[in-house]
Motif scaffolding. Structure first.
Motif, PDB file in Angstrom:
ATOM      1  N   UNK A   1       0.803  -1.227   0.000  1.00 13.67           N
ATOM      2  CA  UNK A   1       0.000   0.000   0.000  1.00 13.67           C
ATOM      3  C   UNK A   1       0.830   1.268   0.000  1.00 13.67           C
ATOM      4  N   UNK A   2       2.055   1.194   0.479  1.00 10.38           N
ATOM      5  CA  UNK A   2       2.854   2.406   0.642  1.00 10.38           C
ATOM      6  C   UNK A   2       4.168   2.294  -0.128  1.00 10.38           C
ATOM      7  N   UNK A   3       4.544   3.385  -0.770  1.00  9.65           N
ATOM      8  CA  UNK A   3       5.832   3.498  -1.435  1.00  9.65           C
ATOM      9  C   UNK A   3       6.715   4.371  -0.558  1.00  9.65           C
ATOM     10  N   UNK A   4       7.868   3.844  -0.167  1.00  6.72           N
ATOM     11  CA  UNK A   4       8.781   4.574   0.716  1.00  6.72           C
ATOM     12  C   UNK A   4      10.070   4.843  -0.050  1.00  6.72           C
ATOM     13  N   UNK A   5      10.459   6.107  -0.095  1.00  5.65           N
ATOM     14  CA  UNK A   5      11.698   6.525  -0.751  1.00  5.65           C
ATOM     15  C   UNK A   5      12.617   7.072   0.324  1.00  5.65           C
ATOM     16  N   UNK A   6      13.823   6.505   0.428  1.00  6.59           N
ATOM     17  CA  UNK A   6      14.793   6.935   1.437  1.00  6.59           C
ATOM     18  C   UNK A   6      16.147   7.178   0.807  1.00  6.59           C
ATOM     19  N   UNK A   7      16.839   8.150   1.337  1.00  7.60           N
ATOM     20  CA  UNK A   7      18.233   8.401   0.987  1.00  7.60           C
ATOM     21  C   UNK A   7      18.948   8.747   2.281  1.00  7.60           C
ATOM     22  N   UNK A   8      19.834   7.887   2.712  1.00 10.56           N
ATOM     23  CA  UNK A   8      20.579   8.088   3.958  1.00 10.56           C
ATOM     24  C   UNK A   8      22.029   8.402   3.618  1.00 10.56           C
ATOM     25  N   UNK A   9      22.408   9.649   3.680  1.00 11.08           N
ATOM     26  CA  UNK A   9      23.776  10.065   3.387  1.00 11.08           C
ATOM     27  C   UNK A   9      24.645   9.857   4.620  1.00 11.08           C
TER      28      UNK A   9
ATOM     29  N   UNK B   1       7.068   9.057   2.260  1.00 12.13           N
ATOM     30  CA  UNK B   1       6.185   7.892   2.228  1.00 12.13           C
ATOM     31  C   UNK B   1       4.896   8.287   1.519  1.00 12.13           C
ATOM     32  N   UNK B   2       4.500   7.492   0.516  1.00 12.83           N
ATOM     33  CA  UNK B   2       3.313   7.766  -0.283  1.00 12.83           C
ATOM     34  C   UNK B   2       2.367   6.582  -0.234  1.00 12.83           C
ATOM     35  N   UNK B   3       1.081   6.854  -0.156  1.00 14.67           N
ATOM     36  CA  UNK B   3       0.087   5.796  -0.279  1.00 14.67           C
ATOM     37  C   UNK B   3      -0.109   5.531  -1.765  1.00 14.67           C
ATOM     38  N   UNK B   4       0.042   4.274  -2.145  1.00 15.31           N
ATOM     39  CA  UNK B   4      -0.112   3.909  -3.538  1.00 15.31           C
ATOM     40  C   UNK B   4      -1.586   3.958  -3.939  1.00 15.31           C
ATOM     41  N   UNK B   5      -1.869   4.419  -5.143  1.00 15.97           N
ATOM     42  CA  UNK B   5      -3.256   4.424  -5.613  1.00 15.97           C
ATOM     43  C   UNK B   5      -3.741   2.999  -5.859  1.00 15.97           C
ATOM     44  N   UNK B   6      -5.036   2.838  -6.011  1.00 11.73           N
ATOM     45  CA  UNK B   6      -5.603   1.527  -6.287  1.00 11.73           C
ATOM     46  C   UNK B   6      -5.227   1.039  -7.675  1.00 11.73           C
ATOM     47  N   UNK B   7      -5.278  -0.254  -7.864  1.00 16.73           N
ATOM     48  CA  UNK B   7      -4.994  -0.920  -9.125  1.00 16.73           C
ATOM     49  C   UNK B   7      -3.613  -0.603  -9.679  1.00 16.73           C
ATOM     50  N   UNK B   8      -2.585  -0.899  -8.893  1.00 13.51           N
ATOM     51  CA  UNK B   8      -1.214  -0.788  -9.373  1.00 13.51           C
ATOM     52  C   UNK B   8      -0.563  -2.165  -9.314  1.00 13.51           C
ATOM     53  N   UNK B   9       0.430  -2.356 -10.164  1.00 12.84           N
ATOM     54  CA  UNK B   9       1.179  -3.603 -10.207  1.00 12.84           C
ATOM     55  C   UNK B   9       2.392  -3.454  -9.290  1.00 12.84           C
ATOM     56  N   UNK B  10       2.271  -3.958  -8.076  1.00 10.62           N
ATOM     57  CA  UNK B  10       3.331  -3.790  -7.077  1.00 10.62           C
ATOM     58  C   UNK B  10       4.597  -4.517  -7.509  1.00 10.62           C
TER      59      UNK B  10
END
Length: 134
Positions: A63-71, A82-91
């Protein structure tokens, strides 16, 4: 009703003048651009000065897409969204690429409707139905 006079030296007038004359929009440091196309959802973020090994893209609970960059060198360049994924996506089809300080994540749409099936053998005889299928 009294209308306040315009004072050219007030802080409000400086803000209005800046907003009207400014050609560069204000973009926050951790801004992620999102575009929706008929085939996919595209996320892009400018993360300069971070190595490819320090960037991660994860999917949580489908359900959630998380993007991280740890320098490790400069903590001020660390990044987390952190983003909530829309419905009907191919995970399973999510792809990401990081080149020249720009991260691009592609989340393809899934046009398959996911229904549910109830096996009649699993339903107890005491269950009351509001409507029966024809």
């Amino acid at each position: 009703m009294e209308i306040a006079a315009f004072h050219p030296w007030s802080p409000r007038s400086h803000f209005i003048a800046y907003a009207l004359n400014s050609t560069l929009p204000f973009v926050p440091k951790n801004y992620v651009h999102w575009v929706e196309t008929p085939e996919s959802h595209l996320y892009s973020a400018d993360i300069p000065g971070v190595r490819r090994e320090e960037v991660s893209v994860e999917v949580e609970d489908s359900r959630y897409l998380i993007i991280r960059a740890e320098s490790t060198e400069d903590p001020s360049r660390s990044f987390h969204r952190k983003f909530r994924l829309p419905g009907q996506v191919d995970v399973d089809g999510i792809s990401a690429e990081y080149a020249a300080g720009v991260l691009k994540v592609t989340v393809p749409r899934s046009f398959v409707r996911r229904g549910f099936f109830i096996d009649p053998a699993d339903v107890s005889p005491d269950t009351n139905f509001l409507a029966r299928a024809a």
